[in-house]
Enzyme design. Structure first.
Site, PDB file in Angstrom:
ATOM      1  N   GLY A 514       0.937  -1.215   0.000  1.00 49.78           N
ATOM      2  CA  GLY A 514       0.180   0.206   0.009  1.00 49.78           C
ATOM      3  C   GLY A 514       0.968   1.162   0.076  1.00 49.78           C
ATOM      4  N   GLY A 517       0.718   8.560   2.892  1.00 47.10           N
ATOM      5  CA  GLY A 517       1.157   9.937   3.680  1.00 47.10           C
ATOM      6  C   GLY A 517       2.657  10.440   2.810  1.00 47.10           C
ATOM      7  CG  ASP A 632      -2.816  10.402  10.864  1.00 44.23           C
ATOM      8  OD1 ASP A 632      -4.260  10.396  10.288  1.00 44.23           O
ATOM      9  OD2 ASP A 632      -3.007   9.363   9.590  1.00 44.23           O
TER      10      ASP A 632
END
Length: 824
Positions: A514, A517, A632
């Site tokens: 994957g 950010g 986050d």
């Protein structure tokens, strides 16, 4: 002759049949070994106990806790040998424990009633609070004696500890000698009134921990103290007594504070589902808790990353430089040579969020305000420091010190401000360094600033857990209830770039797991067969270096079953990579938002995931050596191992609690819209409650199977608003993921929805802490009704925000982490 008559009466009463279902004894009804008193509400039991017939004690324990937990012992230092003991009321109206064989008294109360009454007018009753009370006739308000006045190792709700100034009675805790011996141990937890009231933990005659003075909210050395949700606190300081009592808002919760045989003070609650006692809070738990760990005129700060936890106060230097260099701060600090603090121009240095020094020799004036306190101290050359006596309701009172400053501890939040006297030269230098503009020469500097943290991080190249050394320890830890295994050693180690390249087949697309950010994640196979996940930071990312330092510094020190495990790192040829354990089931979002894979997560598994995430976050916020704010937390940052256990990941945006601003504000907002709390997204204020908000959103996503950034045109409301409206209309179960069918437990789902809505309330103060969340998840308890959430409505790409600032943001809602937000 009198003793013979008394014993005769005792033996006659011993022959009277005893009913084990009653809660009282009297002159004519004694208690023999084997009989029990049971309180009227069936909360507590009184009787004889002991692990062997050789030593028998009279004690009180919980009636409904399967694991016998003794909370009070009468004859702790004088056991009865064998089962011939009797508890009775003698002819003087006193409670007495007799050995029927030897006719010797093992224990007795010392009551001298001013009113002469016959022995048969006295009754002793076990109350449902756990208090064993001796009184006359039916006048239960006239107490002759009570067990609550003579604690052993346990403090119960509604039980005072402290000092009665009229009688000199001091209610304090003493440990047992050992786990199986209730005799008086070497540890005691006792209040002292010298200077200002404080409570000390002693080992024999040595102080080993101190609570600090009372701030109006709690003890300055215990910033975790909070009356919200579970406890209510009552502190009394007047002409007749100084005492503290805690109560339970929900009396069905079984909670106690116990001083164990090892000298650890624990607050524990009984967890019915797990059938075990669970620790809520403890002391002593870190080096800075140890009394005077850094000596005099110093501050102990565990958040000095990579540095010695001890630091001298401004204007002071180590007394023994060599010992200080070797990280032995016990000798403390002394005033620098040629420093003059009694001439014109001197002032005060302010430390935020500290346990103020030992007040045993300090002076207190309850009528002074903080401004008067400053002037008062400044005028006296012997005054070394000052602080507010009570910080509640705007602050009041004045504490001043006139000698050594001992046992200061730094916290990231709570506690109180403290002002230490500094010379004019130090004041000028501190003013220059801080560039602050506080009035009247008081310099405001927050210990643990951004510069200090950055400096500490820059000194760290890479940390890695020694896998082979800790595998055994880790395996043992994973079986434990809390799941904690903080490694005692972290070693410097680096993966070679060629090793990572070969493992990932030169970062082939086939191995890409994957993209996040700050770069991509790849699956890899080492030569020994171990499967790894490699996070490769993008070379073009402007924020990559700082986030890389964060992950290396933080994750290497954090070990918990619900946190992803860092194996190592690679820094070579411009590459910055982190090597993690590989988790085959990838991230949580790939399941709960997928119509096919979502069916693999039944309600039982989803509840375990919610619980696991909560425990991981509790560890970050409270139980680890470093208190971490994740910033986050979202579904894509929760990974699932082979058994679908959740592991919180991606600490690139994490911060040590307290951050780089005094009020935990930042101009650089990071995180993901939809998971951000209102106060963080709008004004940059972050705290542990920011993570709580994110957890609440994630909890509701797990229940509903719907993504917070749902893009269906028919969906006019943010998922939180959708759940909130269903909750208000008493249709909360309508939001449950259809993939769950009817297999879920409605009570558990409703509780999780309830908890999720508590987490997403608009104002941070209304949200529970992670410790309170874990307790609510694990126990049947009354949960406060939630207020309206923040970020409720969504129209196109805009949110309508319920927030005190009346501000609004205009941005799209997606699952990408953002790094900078400038308010408009």
């Amino acid at each position: 002759m009198c003793q013979t008559k008394e014993l005769l009466v005792v033996f006659v009463s011993f022959l009277v049949p005893f009913c084990s279902s009653i809660d009282t004894i009297s002159f004519n009804h004694s208690l023999k070994d084997g009989d029990l008193l049971i309180s009227s509400g069936k909360s507590f039991t009184l009787g004889f106990f002991g692990n062997s017939p050789g030593k028998r004690y009279v004690g009180i324990w919980y009636k409904n806790v399967p694991e016998q937990t003794v909370v009070w012992v009468a004859n702790r230092d004088s056991p009865i040998n064998g089962t011939s003991g009797i508890l009775t009321i003698d002819s003087t109206g006193n409670l007495v424990i007799l050995d029927a064989k030897t006719r010797v008294s093992a224990w007795r109360t010392n009551v001298s009633s001013t009113t002469k009454r016959s022995a048969d007018s006295y009754t002793a009753k076990l109350w449902d609070s756990g208090n064993f009370v001796l009184f006359q006739d039916s006048k239960t308000d006239v107490i002759e004696w009570q067990s609550f006045d003579y604690p052993t190792n346990t403090l119960l709700p509604s039980m005072k500890y402290g000092i009665d100034k009229r009688t000199g009675l001091n209610r304090f805790l003493t440990s047992w000698k050992s786990l199986n011996d209730p005799g008086t141990g070497e540890y005691r937890y006792t209040m002292e009134l010298n200077g200002t009231p404080q409570v000390f933990l002693y080992k024999s005659s040595s102080r080993i921990w101190r609570t600090g003075s009372w701030t109006g909210h709690g003890w300055s050395g215990v910033p975790e103290m909070s009356p919200r949700f579970i406890f209510s606190l009552s502190y009394v300081d007047n002409d007749t007594e100084v005492s503290l009592t805690y109560g339970m808002h929900d009396t069905s919760i079984i909670s106690r504070m116990v001083l164990n045989e090892s000298g650890i003070l624990n607050r524990v609650t009984w967890q019915e589902g797990e059938q075990k006692w669970v620790q809520f809070w403890s002391a002593v738990k870190d080096p800075c808790d140890n009394y005077e760990h850094c000596g005099v005129f110093s501050n102990c700060n565990l958040f000095n990353l990579g540095e010695f936890e001890c630091s001298c106060l401004p204007g002071y230097e180590p007394k023994l430089s060599r010992q200080w260099y070797l990280r032995d701060g016990s000798h403390g600090c002394l005033r620098k040579k040629d420093e003059k603090v009694c001439n014109s121009g001197e002032g005060f240095f302010k430390l935020n969020h500290v346990k103020i020094p030992d007040t045993s020799t300090a002076q207190m004036n309850k009528n002074m305000g903080l401004e008067e306190c400053e002037e008062f101290c400044l005028k006296n050359c012997s005054c070394t420091a000052y602080a507010s006596a009570n910080i509640s309701a705007g602050g009041s009172g004045c504490i001043t010190w006139y000698g050594d400053l001992r046992d200061i501890k730094q916290f990231t939040d709570g506690a109180q401000d403290f002002f230490v006297r500094v010379s004019a030269s130090d004041l000028a230098q501190l003013s220059k360094n801080s560039n602050s503009h506080n009035r009247k020469r008081v310099i405001e500097i927050l210990v643990g600033s951004a510069a200090a943290i950055t400096l500490a991080l820059s000194s760290v190249y890479c940390l890695v857990i020694n896998k082979r050394r800790n595998d055994k320890k880790r395996s043992k830890s994973l079986a434990s209830y809390e799941g904690m295994d903080e490694s005692e050693h972290a070693e410097i180690s680096i993966f070679d770039l060629s090793t990572i390249t070969n493992a990932t087949e030169n970062f082939s697309d086939a191995n890409k797991l994957g993209t996040g950010g700050f770069g991509s994640v790849y699956k890899g196979h080492l030569k020994d067969g171990q499967v790894i996940a490699v996070k490769r930071l993008s070379k073009t990312s402007g924020q990559g270096t700082q986030e890389f330092k964060n992950e290396v510094t933080l994750i290497a020190k954090l070990q918990h079953r619900n946190l992803v495990r860092l194996l190592g790192c690679c820094v070579q040829q411009g590459e910055k990579m982190l090597v993690y354990e590989y988790l085959p089931n990838k991230s949580l979002d790939s399941f709960i938002f997928d119509k096919t894979k979502g069916s693999l997560l039944d309600w039982g598994k989803r509840f375990e995931i919610i619980h696991g995430i909560a425990r991981g976050m509790l560890y970050l916020h409270q139980d680890s050596r470093l208190r971490i704010i994740h910033r986050d937390l979202k579904a894509s940052n929760v990974l699932l191992d082979a058994s679908m256990q959740p592991k919180v990941s991606d600490f690139g945006m994490a911060r040590i609690f307290g951050g780089d601003q005094i009020e935990a504000n930042t101009n650089r907002v990071v995180g993901t819209y939809g998971y951000m709390s209102p106060e963080y997204a709008m004004v940059g204020h972050f705290s542990a409650k920011s993570d709580v908000f994110s957890f609440g959103v994630l909890c509701l996503e797990i229940i509903t199977g719907r993504k917070n950034s749902h893009s269906d045109q028919e969906q006019s409301k943010h998922i939180v608003g959708y759940v909130w409206d269903s909750w208000k209309d008493e249709k909360a179960l309508d939001v449950v993921d259809p993939l769950l069918g009817d297999s879920y437990k409605a009570c558990e789902v409703l509780k999780c929805i309830h908890i999720g809505l508590l987490c997403v309330q608009s104002f941070a103060n209304d949200r529970p802490t992670m410790s309170e969340l874990v307790f609510m998840l694990c126990n049947e308890t009354n949960i406060p009704f939630p207020k309206e959430p923040g970020f409720v409505f969504r129209s196109e790409n805009h949110f309508s925000v319920k927030h005190s600032s009346s501000a609004s943001i205009g941005t799209s809602v997606n699952d990408m982490s953002i790094t900078t937000v400038h308010g408009r």
